[in-house]
Design a protein around this motif. Sequence first.
Motif, PDB file in Angstrom:
ATOM      1  N   TYR A  90       0.826  -1.206   0.000  1.00 37.09           N
ATOM      2  CA  TYR A  90       0.000   0.000   0.000  1.00 37.09           C
ATOM      3  C   TYR A  90       0.860   1.256   0.000  1.00 37.09           C
ATOM      4  O   TYR A  90       1.818   1.377   0.789  1.00 37.09           O
ATOM      5  N   ILE A  91       0.494   2.201  -0.888  1.00 39.51           N
ATOM      6  CA  ILE A  91       1.208   3.476  -0.951  1.00 39.51           C
ATOM      7  C   ILE A  91       0.316   4.613  -0.466  1.00 39.51           C
ATOM      8  O   ILE A  91       0.670   5.346   0.458  1.00 39.51           O
ATOM      9  N   SER A  92      -0.866   4.764  -1.075  1.00 40.29           N
ATOM     10  CA  SER A  92      -1.741   5.862  -0.651  1.00 40.29           C
ATOM     11  C   SER A  92      -3.134   5.706  -1.251  1.00 40.29           C
ATOM     12  O   SER A  92      -3.366   4.888  -2.147  1.00 40.29           O
ATOM     13  N   SER A  93      -4.061   6.527  -0.738  1.00 39.84           N
ATOM     14  CA  SER A  93      -5.379   6.679  -1.354  1.00 39.84           C
ATOM     15  C   SER A  93      -5.617   8.170  -1.486  1.00 39.84           C
ATOM     16  O   SER A  93      -5.112   8.961  -0.685  1.00 39.84           O
ATOM     17  N   GLN A  94      -6.338   8.551  -2.498  1.00 36.64           N
ATOM     18  CA  GLN A  94      -6.536   9.984  -2.716  1.00 36.64           C
ATOM     19  C   GLN A  94      -7.918  10.268  -3.296  1.00 36.64           C
ATOM     20  O   GLN A  94      -8.479   9.459  -4.037  1.00 36.64           O
ATOM     21  N   ARG A  95      -8.414  11.415  -2.911  1.00 35.08           N
ATOM     22  CA  ARG A  95      -9.669  11.895  -3.464  1.00 35.08           C
ATOM     23  C   ARG A  95      -9.349  12.590  -4.775  1.00 35.08           C
ATOM     24  O   ARG A  95      -8.320  13.244  -4.906  1.00 35.08           O
ATOM     25  N   LEU A  96     -10.254  12.468  -5.745  1.00 39.74           N
ATOM     26  CA  LEU A  96     -10.007  13.066  -7.062  1.00 39.74           C
ATOM     27  C   LEU A  96     -10.345  14.550  -7.030  1.00 39.74           C
ATOM     28  O   LEU A  96     -11.502  14.950  -7.194  1.00 39.74           O
ATOM     29  N   GLU A  97      -9.314  15.362  -6.833  1.00 40.25           N
ATOM     30  CA  GLU A  97      -9.492  16.797  -6.668  1.00 40.25           C
ATOM     31  C   GLU A  97      -9.478  17.573  -7.984  1.00 40.25           C
ATOM     32  O   GLU A  97      -9.892  18.733  -8.020  1.00 40.25           O
ATOM     33  N   TYR A  98      -8.997  16.961  -9.061  1.00 41.84           N
ATOM     34  CA  TYR A  98      -8.876  17.701 -10.318  1.00 41.84           C
ATOM     35  C   TYR A  98     -10.256  18.115 -10.843  1.00 41.84           C
ATOM     36  O   TYR A  98     -11.263  17.467 -10.591  1.00 41.84           O
ATOM     37  N   ASN A  99     -10.289  19.210 -11.579  1.00 47.86           N
ATOM     38  CA  ASN A  99     -11.550  19.705 -12.141  1.00 47.86           C
ATOM     39  C   ASN A  99     -11.890  18.994 -13.441  1.00 47.86           C
ATOM     40  O   ASN A  99     -11.005  18.756 -14.282  1.00 47.86           O
ATOM     41  N   LEU A 100     -13.140  18.681 -13.595  1.00 51.30           N
ATOM     42  CA  LEU A 100     -13.612  18.115 -14.856  1.00 51.30           C
ATOM     43  C   LEU A 100     -13.557  19.185 -15.932  1.00 51.30           C
ATOM     44  O   LEU A 100     -13.391  20.372 -15.636  1.00 51.30           O
ATOM     45  N   ALA A 101     -13.726  18.775 -17.196  1.00 52.60           N
ATOM     46  CA  ALA A 101     -13.596  19.724 -18.303  1.00 52.60           C
ATOM     47  C   ALA A 101     -14.880  19.840 -19.099  1.00 52.60           C
ATOM     48  O   ALA A 101     -15.584  18.847 -19.331  1.00 52.60           O
ATOM     49  N   ASN A 102     -15.190  21.059 -19.513  1.00 55.40           N
ATOM     50  CA  ASN A 102     -16.275  21.310 -20.462  1.00 55.40           C
ATOM     51  C   ASN A 102     -15.645  21.691 -21.788  1.00 55.40           C
ATOM     52  O   ASN A 102     -14.729  22.525 -21.831  1.00 55.40           O
ATOM     53  N   LEU A 103     -16.115  21.099 -22.863  1.00 55.15           N
ATOM     54  CA  LEU A 103     -15.495  21.353 -24.167  1.00 55.15           C
ATOM     55  C   LEU A 103     -16.485  21.096 -25.291  1.00 55.15           C
ATOM     56  O   LEU A 103     -17.592  20.611 -25.071  1.00 55.15           O
ATOM     57  N   LYS A 104     -16.066  21.429 -26.492  1.00 53.87           N
ATOM     58  CA  LYS A 104     -16.827  21.113 -27.696  1.00 53.87           C
ATOM     59  C   LYS A 104     -15.912  20.353 -28.651  1.00 53.87           C
ATOM     60  O   LYS A 104     -14.686  20.514 -28.598  1.00 53.87           O
ATOM     61  N   HIS A 105     -16.527  19.529 -29.471  1.00 51.96           N
ATOM     62  CA  HIS A 105     -15.677  18.750 -30.382  1.00 51.96           C
ATOM     63  C   HIS A 105     -16.390  18.520 -31.715  1.00 51.96           C
ATOM     64  O   HIS A 105     -17.618  18.574 -31.812  1.00 51.96           O
ATOM     65  N   ILE A 106     -15.571  18.285 -32.722  1.00 50.27           N
ATOM     66  CA  ILE A 106     -16.055  17.873 -34.042  1.00 50.27           C
ATOM     67  C   ILE A 106     -15.360  16.560 -34.356  1.00 50.27           C
ATOM     68  O   ILE A 106     -14.137  16.500 -34.439  1.00 50.27           O
ATOM     69  N   GLN A 107     -16.151  15.516 -34.474  1.00 47.17           N
ATOM     70  CA  GLN A 107     -15.614  14.169 -34.667  1.00 47.17           C
ATOM     71  C   GLN A 107     -15.547  13.830 -36.148  1.00 47.17           C
ATOM     72  O   GLN A 107     -16.542  13.861 -36.858  1.00 47.17           O
ATOM     73  N   ILE A 108     -14.340  13.494 -36.606  1.00 40.92           N
ATOM     74  CA  ILE A 108     -14.136  13.073 -37.992  1.00 40.92           C
ATOM     75  C   ILE A 108     -13.744  11.601 -37.982  1.00 40.92           C
ATOM     76  O   ILE A 108     -12.631  11.238 -37.588  1.00 40.92           O
ATOM     77  N   ASN A 109     -14.676  10.751 -38.358  1.00 39.07           N
ATOM     78  CA  ASN A 109     -14.421   9.312 -38.313  1.00 39.07           C
ATOM     79  C   ASN A 109     -13.418   8.868 -39.372  1.00 39.07           C
ATOM     80  O   ASN A 109     -13.403   9.398 -40.484  1.00 39.07           O
ATOM     81  N   ILE A 110     -12.611   7.886 -39.001  1.00 35.97           N
ATOM     82  CA  ILE A 110     -11.720   7.235 -39.962  1.00 35.97           C
ATOM     83  C   ILE A 110     -12.505   6.072 -40.552  1.00 35.97           C
ATOM     84  O   ILE A 110     -12.829   5.111 -39.843  1.00 35.97           O
ATOM     85  N   GLU A 111     -12.822   6.153 -41.816  1.00 43.35           N
ATOM     86  CA  GLU A 111     -13.651   5.121 -42.443  1.00 43.35           C
ATOM     87  C   GLU A 111     -12.884   3.810 -42.581  1.00 43.35           C
ATOM     88  O   GLU A 111     -11.658   3.804 -42.682  1.00 43.35           O
ATOM     89  N   ASP A 112     -13.647   2.721 -42.569  1.00 40.32           N
ATOM     90  CA  ASP A 112     -13.029   1.408 -42.755  1.00 40.32           C
ATOM     91  C   ASP A 112     -12.487   1.279 -44.175  1.00 40.32           C
ATOM     92  O   ASP A 112     -13.138   1.687 -45.138  1.00 40.32           O
ATOM     93  N   ALA A 113     -11.298   0.726 -44.267  1.00 39.96           N
ATOM     94  CA  ALA A 113     -10.690   0.519 -45.583  1.00 39.96           C
ATOM     95  C   ALA A 113     -11.272  -0.744 -46.215  1.00 39.96           C
ATOM     96  O   ALA A 113     -11.341  -1.793 -45.583  1.00 39.96           O
TER      97      ALA A 113
END
Length: 534
Positions: A360-383
């Motif tokens: 055992y080393i440690s336990s920790q609470r997840l203090e980091y902030n979540l992220a809000n974002l926008k995205h444009i997804q460009i799919n890689i088509e199957d060859a």
Amino acid sequence: MGKGQKTNVGQDEELLLTKKSNSAKAKKNNSAKKKREFPIFTVFCVVVGILLTAFITQSVLENNGFYTKQKVVMSVGDTSINAVEFSYFYNQTRNYYTSLYSQYGILKADTDIKKTQCSFDTTKTWAEWFVDAAAEQLKQTLYLYNEAEKAGLALTDEQKKSKDQMYESIDSVCKEYNISRAAYFTRMYANGFNEGDFERLAKISLMADAQQTSITGTYSYTDEQLQAYYEANKKTFDKYTYRSKAFSYTEFTEDSSKSAEENEAAKAAAEKSKADAEKNANDFLALVSDADSFKLAAYNLLTNDDKKKQDEEKTDPTLTTDGSYSDNDKGNWLADTARAEGDKTVINDASSKQFVVLYYISSQRLEYNLANLKHIQINIEDAKTEDTATAEEKAKAEQEKKNEAKAKADEVYNKFNETGANEEAFNALVADYTNDTNTAQTEGLIENVKKGTYGTAFDEWVFAADRKAGDCTIIELEGSYEVVFYLNASTPCWKYDAETGKKNEDWSAYIEQLKTQYAEGLVYDEKNAKLTIA
């Protein structure tokens, strides 16, 4: 002469009258005979016609779901769902769980669900299990719908838009397969299911959603309440950092096809395997004095080839930095409130047939902030390549598809920069370019993104210390390129999880309240529900 003629004439008249009389009798007799003859062929044709009409009528009624629609599956309050309509909820449930469980190899898309035993309930087939699950979901939907009606709720503009989008998707499928809406509904659900049924059930579902939003929208918690909830559920919220090394063993299972002597030998071998694994685990534990000695002891057990590979890849397979709680010996040992750095032990993980050394080393609470974002997804088509294509040809075709997707992502990114490089410019590109149908109508918005959701490359950019609002980049993920626009940091991860947990807890209590409230008026006919899978 005259007298003789007269006599002859009289005779002739008498003879003629006699003939007429006989003729009339004959006609009368024939008429009587005709009346007595039964018209078998005519009646046969009439009967066949009636039966054929009845058969056609019966077939039409069966095909349009007339009889099935008379069978009520569930009633809550004034709202009833018939067996044809139930297919709507059944199909949604079946599709959801099939998609979910196929990801884990539990259920395949081509599984015969009417014949295959359910993995969670051996007394039922998958189809029967889906019926039960659909029925439970339908109960909740009808509870909420009735409450929405009482509250006088109406569909919001957003929900109406959502329903319109459903029809757009349906029409798209109809166009692709050159079928009518009527044919679509019959094929997707059941004979007799029509657009009117879809309209009614879509409204019921959306109204139930509106009621849920109305209730959960009132949930609000203070920081003190969230802290208290975290403390009460600390072991499930925290992440654990520890080192582990497993020593596997075999267990004996009697084989009826083998002799008693062979089974005894196998049993002895299994017992020795387990004893050796336990000894090796304890010998390893004795070598551990700190985290570094643990790492070194594990490294020394590797073959030369494995050592070389680990050195090249710079990996540390014994280290876990974000372990989650699990309700077993290992999880409970790590989550023990008395646990301190440097604690070590050996645990027998019977489910995986391993003795596991833990540090055992440690336990920790997840203090980091979540992220809000926008995205444009460009799919890689199957060859697409021929079956006879070489590995090199297939790799070349796949790379070409990746290049095409990257070029399109570059095009989006360049347009973004050319038109202002701001959120407005990004929003204008989403609808025309994104392949993500879930966010196409919300300008690509994704809220409260956690680490680990989209992979290492994504996390390294989104959660970088110097990330700021308005930053934009292209990130390659498996199967797609993502043009990402960063909005801002959201709430701390632990607090978001605590709030979600509290909401779920309060929501479950509300549903239990509705179950009690509607228990007396609830009617459920399992037999009619199973007509869906008949």
